[in-house]
Design a protein around this motif. Structure first.
Motif, PDB file in Angstrom:
ATOM      1  N   LEU A  94       0.828  -1.213   0.000  1.00  0.00           N
ATOM      2  CA  LEU A  94       0.000   0.000   0.000  1.00  0.00           C
ATOM      3  C   LEU A  94       0.862   1.262   0.000  1.00  0.00           C
ATOM      4  CD1 LEU A  94      -2.894  -1.079   2.367  1.00  0.00           C
ATOM      5  CD2 LEU A  94      -3.021  -0.637  -0.100  1.00  0.00           C
ATOM      6  N   ILE A  95       1.981   1.211   0.704  1.00  0.00           N
ATOM      7  CA  ILE A  95       2.912   2.341   0.663  1.00  0.00           C
ATOM      8  C   ILE A  95       3.433   2.517  -0.765  1.00  0.00           C
ATOM      9  CG2 ILE A  95       5.194   3.145   1.416  1.00  0.00           C
ATOM     10  CD1 ILE A  95       4.498   1.818   4.170  1.00  0.00           C
ATOM     11  N   GLY A  96       3.795   1.422  -1.399  1.00  0.00           N
ATOM     12  CA  GLY A  96       4.256   1.488  -2.785  1.00  0.00           C
ATOM     13  C   GLY A  96       3.188   2.040  -3.720  1.00  0.00           C
ATOM     14  N   ALA A  97       1.945   1.601  -3.518  1.00  0.00           N
ATOM     15  CA  ALA A  97       0.840   2.111  -4.347  1.00  0.00           C
ATOM     16  C   ALA A  97       0.675   3.617  -4.156  1.00  0.00           C
ATOM     17  CB  ALA A  97      -0.455   1.381  -4.004  1.00  0.00           C
ATOM     18  N   ALA A  98       0.795   4.086  -2.919  1.00  0.00           N
ATOM     19  CA  ALA A  98       0.664   5.516  -2.642  1.00  0.00           C
ATOM     20  C   ALA A  98       1.792   6.310  -3.311  1.00  0.00           C
ATOM     21  CB  ALA A  98       0.652   5.769  -1.134  1.00  0.00           C
TER      22      ALA A  98
END
Length: 107
Positions: A94-98
């Protein structure tokens, strides 16, 4: 709106894939493929509604949401609690997606 579309797309994709899983791995009726295919078409349509400058970027960011939603499915539908490694991995995704979605873009 993008986050909502990603969540809806993830639900549609997971449900569609699970329908095929039920048919092919859990020995359910081949009729499971009908709603499964419809759900996968819905998934594809939902992803085209995401505001993004490139399809690949939209799909890459969606990947993190899909992983987190899959673990939610694991917990709510399959009644298996994600472990700490599942949760850590999903958080990293999710951090990567953000970063992909909200990172500054040069001209």
């Amino acid at each position: 709106m993008t986050a909502l579309l990603y969540v809806l797309a993830a639900g549609a994709e997971i449900a569609g894939c699970f329908a095929f899983w039920a048919w092919l791995r859990l020995d359910r009726s081949p009729l499971w493929a009908i709603p499964g295919a419809a759900s996968l078409v819905l998934f594809a349509w939902l992803l085209t509604r995401v505001e993004a400058d490139a399809a690949g970027r939209a799909y890459a960011a969606y990947g993190g949401v899909y992983i987190a939603a899959s673990l939610l499915w694991l917990w709510l539908v399959e009644h298996r609690a994600p472990d700490r490694w599942d949760l850590l991995g999903a958080g990293l995704c999710l951090i990567g997606a953000a970063v992909i979605l909200f990172g500054p873009r040069g001209v």
